[in-house]
Design a protein around this motif. Structure first.
Motif, PDB file in Angstrom:
ATOM      1  N   ARG A   1     -11.237  -7.190 -21.114  1.00 29.98           N
ATOM      2  CA  ARG A   1     -10.490  -6.160 -21.835  1.00 29.98           C
ATOM      3  C   ARG A   1      -9.086  -5.987 -21.260  1.00 29.98           C
ATOM      4  NH1 ARG A   1     -12.084  -1.430 -20.960  1.00 29.98           N
ATOM      5  NH2 ARG A   1     -10.830  -0.576 -22.628  1.00 29.98           N
ATOM      6  N   THR A   2      -8.888  -6.410 -20.010  1.00 29.36           N
ATOM      7  CA  THR A   2      -7.614  -6.128 -19.351  1.00 29.36           C
ATOM      8  C   THR A   2      -6.840  -7.416 -19.034  1.00 29.36           C
ATOM      9  OG1 THR A   2      -8.671  -6.212 -17.195  1.00 29.36           O
ATOM     10  CG2 THR A   2      -8.571  -4.057 -18.262  1.00 29.36           C
ATOM     11  N   ILE A   3      -5.522  -7.253 -18.845  1.00 34.91           N
ATOM     12  CA  ILE A   3      -4.670  -8.412 -18.538  1.00 34.91           C
ATOM     13  C   ILE A   3      -3.857  -8.198 -17.264  1.00 34.91           C
ATOM     14  CG2 ILE A   3      -4.480  -9.274 -20.905  1.00 34.91           C
ATOM     15  CD1 ILE A   3      -1.843  -7.740 -21.144  1.00 34.91           C
ATOM     16  N   GLY A   4      -4.281  -7.267 -16.405  1.00 34.08           N
ATOM     17  CA  GLY A   4      -3.558  -7.027 -15.148  1.00 34.08           C
ATOM     18  C   GLY A   4      -2.916  -5.650 -15.126  1.00 34.08           C
ATOM     19  N   ASN A   5      -2.253  -5.349 -14.006  1.00 28.37           N
ATOM     20  CA  ASN A   5      -1.555  -4.073 -13.878  1.00 28.37           C
ATOM     21  C   ASN A   5      -0.064  -4.350 -13.791  1.00 28.37           C
ATOM     22  OD1 ASN A   5      -0.198  -1.824 -12.633  1.00 28.37           O
ATOM     23  ND2 ASN A   5      -2.205  -0.997 -12.069  1.00 28.37           N
ATOM     24  N   PHE A   6       0.700  -3.814 -14.745  1.00 29.88           N
ATOM     25  CA  PHE A   6       2.123  -4.138 -14.826  1.00 29.88           C
ATOM     26  C   PHE A   6       2.870  -3.791 -13.540  1.00 29.88           C
ATOM     27  CE2 PHE A   6       6.481  -2.598 -15.771  1.00 29.88           C
ATOM     28  CZ  PHE A   6       7.061  -3.823 -16.059  1.00 29.88           C
ATOM     29  N   TYR A   7       2.610  -2.610 -12.999  1.00 28.67           N
ATOM     30  CA  TYR A   7       3.348  -2.178 -11.807  1.00 28.67           C
ATOM     31  C   TYR A   7       3.037  -3.074 -10.609  1.00 28.67           C
ATOM     32  CZ  TYR A   7       4.415   1.981 -14.515  1.00 28.67           C
ATOM     33  OH  TYR A   7       4.872   2.837 -15.479  1.00 28.67           O
TER      34      TYR A   7
ATOM     35  N   ARG B   1       0.834  -1.216   0.000  1.00 26.63           N
ATOM     36  CA  ARG B   1       0.000   0.000   0.000  1.00 26.63           C
ATOM     37  C   ARG B   1       0.864   1.259   0.000  1.00 26.63           C
ATOM     38  NH1 ARG B   1      -3.886  -2.764   2.902  1.00 26.63           N
ATOM     39  NH2 ARG B   1      -2.958  -2.292   4.933  1.00 26.63           N
ATOM     40  N   VAL B   2       1.929   1.251   0.838  1.00 28.34           N
ATOM     41  CA  VAL B   2       2.810   2.414   0.902  1.00 28.34           C
ATOM     42  C   VAL B   2       3.481   2.648  -0.443  1.00 28.34           C
ATOM     43  CG1 VAL B   2       4.877   3.362   1.989  1.00 28.34           C
ATOM     44  CG2 VAL B   2       3.224   2.083   3.364  1.00 28.34           C
ATOM     45  N   LEU B   3       3.987   1.582  -1.031  1.00 29.52           N
ATOM     46  CA  LEU B   3       4.679   1.708  -2.328  1.00 29.52           C
ATOM     47  C   LEU B   3       3.741   2.279  -3.390  1.00 29.52           C
ATOM     48  CD1 LEU B   3       6.748  -1.623  -2.566  1.00 29.52           C
ATOM     49  CD2 LEU B   3       7.590   0.672  -2.100  1.00 29.52           C
ATOM     50  N   TYR B   4       2.510   1.725  -3.466  1.00 24.03           N
ATOM     51  CA  TYR B   4       1.579   2.177  -4.495  1.00 24.03           C
ATOM     52  C   TYR B   4       1.200   3.636  -4.279  1.00 24.03           C
ATOM     53  CZ  TYR B   4       1.094  -2.825  -5.461  1.00 24.03           C
ATOM     54  OH  TYR B   4       1.346  -4.138  -5.753  1.00 24.03           O
ATOM     55  N   ARG B   5       1.035   4.022  -2.991  1.00 22.39           N
ATOM     56  CA  ARG B   5       0.642   5.404  -2.732  1.00 22.39           C
ATOM     57  C   ARG B   5       1.752   6.352  -3.175  1.00 22.39           C
ATOM     58  NH1 ARG B   5      -0.856   5.768   2.890  1.00 22.39           N
ATOM     59  NH2 ARG B   5      -2.420   4.220   2.302  1.00 22.39           N
ATOM     60  N   LEU B   6       3.006   6.005  -2.807  1.00 21.62           N
ATOM     61  CA  LEU B   6       4.132   6.859  -3.199  1.00 21.62           C
ATOM     62  C   LEU B   6       4.244   6.982  -4.718  1.00 21.62           C
ATOM     63  CD1 LEU B   6       6.872   5.672  -0.675  1.00 21.62           C
ATOM     64  CD2 LEU B   6       5.807   7.932  -0.783  1.00 21.62           C
ATOM     65  N   CYS B   7       3.943   5.896  -5.414  1.00 19.47           N
ATOM     66  CA  CYS B   7       4.097   5.884  -6.872  1.00 19.47           C
ATOM     67  C   CYS B   7       2.867   6.439  -7.590  1.00 19.47           C
ATOM     68  CB  CYS B   7       4.341   4.472  -7.374  1.00 19.47           C
ATOM     69  SG  CYS B   7       5.841   3.739  -6.745  1.00 19.47           S
ATOM     70  N   GLY B   8       1.786   6.621  -6.870  1.00 15.76           N
ATOM     71  CA  GLY B   8       0.562   7.066  -7.526  1.00 15.76           C
ATOM     72  C   GLY B   8      -0.051   5.975  -8.388  1.00 15.76           C
ATOM     73  N   ILE B   9       0.037   4.737  -7.922  1.00 17.56           N
ATOM     74  CA  ILE B   9      -0.533   3.613  -8.674  1.00 17.56           C
ATOM     75  C   ILE B   9      -1.822   3.180  -7.990  1.00 17.56           C
ATOM     76  CG2 ILE B   9      -0.191   1.203  -9.353  1.00 17.56           C
ATOM     77  CD1 ILE B   9       2.870   1.841  -9.192  1.00 17.56           C
ATOM     78  N   ASP B  10      -2.873   2.990  -8.772  1.00 19.17           N
ATOM     79  CA  ASP B  10      -4.110   2.425  -8.231  1.00 19.17           C
ATOM     80  C   ASP B  10      -4.093   0.929  -8.520  1.00 19.17           C
ATOM     81  OD1 ASP B  10      -6.584   1.572  -7.553  1.00 19.17           O
ATOM     82  OD2 ASP B  10      -7.677   2.828  -8.986  1.00 19.17           O
ATOM     83  N   PRO B  11      -3.817   0.101  -7.492  1.00 16.20           N
ATOM     84  CA  PRO B  11      -3.637  -1.336  -7.750  1.00 16.20           C
ATOM     85  C   PRO B  11      -4.892  -2.009  -8.288  1.00 16.20           C
ATOM     86  CG  PRO B  11      -3.684  -0.892  -5.380  1.00 16.20           C
ATOM     87  CD  PRO B  11      -3.658   0.436  -6.073  1.00 16.20           C
ATOM     88  N   ALA B  12      -6.040  -1.400  -8.072  1.00 17.81           N
ATOM     89  CA  ALA B  12      -7.289  -2.027  -8.529  1.00 17.81           C
ATOM     90  C   ALA B  12      -7.523  -1.745 -10.014  1.00 17.81           C
ATOM     91  CB  ALA B  12      -8.456  -1.528  -7.710  1.00 17.81           C
ATOM     92  N   ARG B  13      -6.807  -0.768 -10.551  1.00 20.29           N
ATOM     93  CA  ARG B  13      -7.043  -0.397 -11.950  1.00 20.29           C
ATOM     94  C   ARG B  13      -6.188  -1.264 -12.877  1.00 20.29           C
ATOM     95  NH1 ARG B  13      -4.429   3.435 -14.369  1.00 20.29           N
ATOM     96  NH2 ARG B  13      -4.957   3.187 -16.539  1.00 20.29           N
ATOM     97  N   GLU B  14      -6.812  -2.109 -13.641  1.00 19.20           N
ATOM     98  CA  GLU B  14      -6.067  -2.975 -14.550  1.00 19.20           C
ATOM     99  C   GLU B  14      -5.834  -2.295 -15.885  1.00 19.20           C
ATOM    100  OE1 GLU B  14      -7.201  -6.979 -14.934  1.00 19.20           O
ATOM    101  OE2 GLU B  14      -6.481  -7.415 -12.917  1.00 19.20           O
ATOM    102  N   GLN B  15      -4.876  -2.856 -16.644  1.00 18.45           N
ATOM    103  CA  GLN B  15      -4.527  -2.251 -17.936  1.00 18.45           C
ATOM    104  C   GLN B  15      -4.885  -3.187 -19.084  1.00 18.45           C
ATOM    105  OE1 GLN B  15      -0.436  -2.030 -16.458  1.00 18.45           O
ATOM    106  NE2 GLN B  15      -0.393   0.138 -16.983  1.00 18.45           N
ATOM    107  N   ASN B  16      -5.186  -2.605 -20.258  1.00 22.25           N
ATOM    108  CA  ASN B  16      -5.286  -3.444 -21.454  1.00 22.25           C
ATOM    109  C   ASN B  16      -3.869  -3.704 -21.953  1.00 22.25           C
ATOM    110  OD1 ASN B  16      -4.463  -1.132 -22.734  1.00 22.25           O
ATOM    111  ND2 ASN B  16      -6.426  -0.698 -23.701  1.00 22.25           N
ATOM    112  N   TRP B  17      -3.703  -4.485 -23.020  1.00 23.11           N
ATOM    113  CA  TRP B  17      -2.351  -4.914 -23.364  1.00 23.11           C
ATOM    114  C   TRP B  17      -1.487  -3.727 -23.791  1.00 23.11           C
ATOM    115  CZ3 TRP B  17       0.573  -4.596 -27.755  1.00 23.11           C
ATOM    116  CH2 TRP B  17      -0.065  -4.322 -28.975  1.00 23.11           C
ATOM    117  N   VAL B  18      -2.078  -2.726 -24.405  1.00 25.59           N
ATOM    118  CA  VAL B  18      -1.282  -1.577 -24.844  1.00 25.59           C
ATOM    119  C   VAL B  18      -0.754  -0.813 -23.626  1.00 25.59           C
ATOM    120  CG1 VAL B  18      -1.298   0.554 -26.181  1.00 25.59           C
ATOM    121  CG2 VAL B  18      -2.622  -1.397 -26.960  1.00 25.59           C
ATOM    122  N   GLY B  19      -1.627  -0.617 -22.649  1.00 29.17           N
ATOM    123  CA  GLY B  19      -1.201   0.079 -21.439  1.00 29.17           C
ATOM    124  C   GLY B  19      -0.140  -0.699 -20.684  1.00 29.17           C
ATOM    125  N   TYR B  20      -0.304  -2.014 -20.624  1.00 28.37           N
ATOM    126  CA  TYR B  20       0.660  -2.891 -19.947  1.00 28.37           C
ATOM    127  C   TYR B  20       2.033  -2.784 -20.621  1.00 28.37           C
ATOM    128  CZ  TYR B  20       1.649  -7.032 -17.011  1.00 28.37           C
ATOM    129  OH  TYR B  20       2.121  -7.901 -16.059  1.00 28.37           O
TER     130      TYR B  20
END
Lengths: 193, 559
Positions: B161-167, B43-62
């Motif tokens: 539509r999505t395959i996960g979140n790369f980060y 949680r700390v890492l994601y907050r510092l990085c500004g990553i929303d772990p629940a938001r998945e990416q499509n293959w282009v975003g990944y």
């Protein structure tokens, strides 16, 4: 694209701190407490001076010592700051010539031995720092060492047999003799006069 | 060949097989989010990085996230090397690394290749070894595994539509998988003799009175991730042949198992996540067959000795503690995977024993393969195999209930053609330019082998070498770096595209006409496809290099 930069850059910095600094520092700290001798390179001291590492071979040329393998490290043999092998192809003339040359030199230094010279004494190791020789290669040198130190051959043979390290767990790796450790005991028991 | 040699191979194989379901099950928990032990840190890492772990990416975003991270990582590593002379933690006082060498090294470590044109103990500061190179060992391994997991999700999901979140995948791989195993493993290595300190050098006055400078450093921590992450970049120039990196037979076995564990485990993770573990075992069986043939061929060839030296046992470039068996086993394992660490000098292997590592790499490193890259590499071959099976019976090919259509087959072929482009294109360039020819050390067919090995290794992100080749020149630093980029991202991008298009598909119920992909017939077909594709592409070169050298050597011709 710019929106992508912040997570990527921050994550890179954070992972550098965790994996690049915290991880090796933590392992260094723990290792230093649990296994200080190994962590510091398995260095062997004699009379308060470092004389080498139990894991790193060194050059021996004296007739009263067991000799290690030829070394192909860059500038001088057994350069423990520049490890490396000869990288000679098995089909290289240079390899055949080097082996023939070593064979002749070893035979000249061991006129009392008639059998073939063990292969590990004729070839350079991968690291150039191989601390070991095969038990056969140690046995092959017994007579020379015994004569140079004026002691019975049997005692040297017993010493070599005591210093044969077996395979780990009985199967892994190959039996071997640590040349530096063997020579250290030789010097303790029968100092050169 | 002797009983001890065969026994060592069997012990290694048994250890890997036993670990596969354990590690495979654990990784499935990590990637479907059930493992939550380090959730607060995450949680700390994601907050510092500004990553929303629940938001998945499509293959282009990944793919975009992956590329941006790698671009930044390459720039950072390049900068660290160039400036190391002005930075702290430089006990040996190393100066800045030259531009072409720094470029090659930055690409090499970020692509999980870890080809080394530099001598570790004589070029890099402790800061670069730890904060630069070791980080890439984690990052490139985690990136490879993430891509494999994204592809698995592509097969497992329906109409998604999505395959996960790369980060998130990258972070979880590092925190849950790599770091814990590395900390424990590194301590075991220190116990067995691998050094771990921040000293520059130890100075010794040897028994015969000369001075010996013994390079030191945080070796154990780097060894563990180097093998677990199939990186392969040594702390020392002699790599895992150096007695500090690999002091005995037990450490050697730990290294070997670490190299293969995650790659083999991922086949099981794949099976679990697509809901049929038999699919994973079928793939591992195909890998195991190719491995077994390779290791027996190499060991058999090497055990015969060098005919030019009267059949003398070939200990040139080998360590006494490993001998023939443990050295050839390591050579086969390190090239079957994308590791590239060596415990013997491959350049000095007998021709046919040196041929096996080359073949392993040229087949695309799908015999277990690199962490992540092995699984997505072989899944690309699986698509081709299923496609060919479909052509034979005249049905639309299916895999795991999903139709394989023109788009996926085109993407798979694109991925398969990336490495030959790097090997044959750039390797060919080396053979016709003076700058390329200047680097060759050996005369005769072995010279060709040196160049072929180098580009096979670079384009497949392996990193081992026929070390006689002088790779530290502007030509080789650049050409090999380009080959590494083609071989890494030329496969990753089509694979992510396949993941995206598979995820979007609906599943079709299996019928009597469906080709089962968990049986012996499928395994045989898969092995056949891998061998035919690799064989047709590279046979002429292999014939002119190692095969000619073998025949010449048998006839007593030296070069």
């Amino acid at each position: 694209m710019v929106k992508e930069l912040r997570p990527a850059l921050t994550l890179l910095v954070l992972l550098t701190l965790i994996a690049g600094l915290a991880y090796p520092f933590a392992v260094t700290g723990l290792a230093g407490i649990a296994f200080p001798w190994q962590a510091n390179g398995s260095l062997i001291e004699k009379d308060g001076h470092v004389i080498g590492s139990a894991l790193i071979g060194q050059t021996f040329t004296g007739r009263g010592y067991f000799w290690g393998r030829p070394s192909a490290t860059a500038v001088a043999p057994y350069d423990a700051a520049n490890s490396g092998g000869s990288n000679l192809a098995p089909s290289a003339k240079a390899l055949a010539e080097a082996v023939a040359e070593r064979d002749a030199a070893l035979r000249a230094a061991h006129p009392e031995e008639s059998g073939p010279v063990p292969a590990d004494l004729l070839t350079t190791s991968a690291s150039g720092l191989d601390p070991h020789i095969t038990p056969a290669a140690a046995m092959w040198q017994i007579k020379r060492v015994a004569m140079a130190r004026h002691i019975p051959m049997d005692q040297v043979r017993t010493l070599v047999m005591d210093h044969v390290e077996g395979r780990e767990l009985g199967v892994l790796g190959e039996p071997r003799v640590n040349v530096l450790r063997l020579n250290l005991v030789l010097d303790e028991r029968w100092p050169m006069r | 060949m002797d009983a001890y040699g065969i026994l060592q191979i069997l012990i290694f194989a048994a250890a890997v097989l036993a670990l596969t379901p354990v590690l495979g099950g654990f990784m499935a928990r990590v990637y479907d989010g059930r493992a939550r032990l380090f959730a607060p840190i995450e949680r700390v890492l994601y907050r510092l990085c500004g990553i929303d772990p629940a938001r998945e990416q499509n293959w282009v975003g990944y793919a975009l996230s992956l590329l941006v991270l790698h671009l930044l990582a390459v720039l950072t590593l390049y900068g660290l090397q160039r400036l190391q002379g002005f930075l702290p933690l430089n006990p040996a006082g190393q100066g800045g690394v030259p531009p072409d060498l720094a470029f090659n090294t930055a690409i090499s470590f970020s692509t999980n290749t870890n080809w080394q044109n530099y001598g570790g103990e004589s070029t890099m500061s402790t800061l670069v070894q730890m904060a630069g190179l070791a980080v890439h060992n984690f990052l490139s391994a985690a990136a490879g595994i993430s891509v494999a997991v994204a592809l698995i999700r592509g097969f497992a999901r329906r109409s998604a539509r999505t395959i996960g979140n790369f980060y998130v995948d990258l972070t979880r791989t590092t925190l849950y998988l790599l770091l814990p195993i590395c900390v424990v493993g590194a301590l075991v290595l220190v116990w067995q003799g691998v050094p771990q300190n921040l000293n520059a050098h130890a100075e010794a006055a040897t028994l015969e009175g000369s001075r010996q400078v013994i390079a030191q450093g945080p070796v154990a921590s780097q060894m563990m991730i180097k093998h677990l992450g199939t990186n392969g970049g040594g702390f020392f120039n002699a790599n895992a042949a150096h007695p500090y990196e690999n002091p005995n037979g037990l450490v050697n076995l730990i290294h070997l198992v670490a190299i293969v564990a995650i790659g083999a485990g991922l086949t099981n993770t794949f099976g679990r996540m697509v809901g049929d573990t038999r699919q994973g075992w079928a793939i591992l069986t195909a890998m195991g067959l190719l491995f077994l043939v390779g290791v027996l061929a190499a060991y058999g060839a090497e055990a015969r000795g060098n005919p030019a030296l009267g059949g003398m046992v070939n200990l040139e470039g080998k360590e006494v503690r490993f001998g023939i068996a443990a050295s050839t086993l390591f050579a086969v394992v390190t090239t079957a995977t994308s590791c590239g660490a060596v415990n013997a000098m491959h350049d000095s292997l007998l021709p046919l024993a040196g041929l096996v590592p080359m073949v392993n790499m040229l087949l695309g490193e799908v015999v277990v393969g690199g962490v992540g890259s092995g699984l997505y590499g072989i899944l690309v071959f699986v698509l081709i195999a299923v496609f060919i099976a479909g052509l034979m019976v005249g049905r639309t090919p299916e895999y795991l209930g999903k139709k394989i259509e023109a788009r996926e087959v085109k993407l798979a072929m694109l991925a398969i053609l990336a490495t030959p482009l790097g090997v044959l294109g750039l390797g060919g360039l080396a053979m016709i330019t003076p700058a390329g020819l200047a680097g060759i050390a050996a005369a005769g067919p072995h010279g060709l082998s040196e160049v072929l090995y180098a580009f096979a290794s670079a384009a497949n992100n392996n990193g081992s070498a026929f070390g006689g080749l002088s790779g530290n020149s502007v030509f080789y630093n650049t050409a090999l770096a380009v080959a590494m980029v083609i071989g890494r991202f030329g496969i990753i991008i089509p694979v992510l595209a396949i993941a995206g298009s598979m995820a979007a598909k609906k599943t079709v119920p299996s019928s009597a006409g469906t080709f089962p992909t968990h049986g012996g017939l499928f395994v045989a077909l898969l092995v056949g496809v891998i061998l035919v594709v690799g064989g047709l592409t590279y046979f002429p070169l292999l014939a002119l290099g190692p095969v000619v050298e073998h025949l010449a050597l048998a006839a007593g011709t030296l070069f």
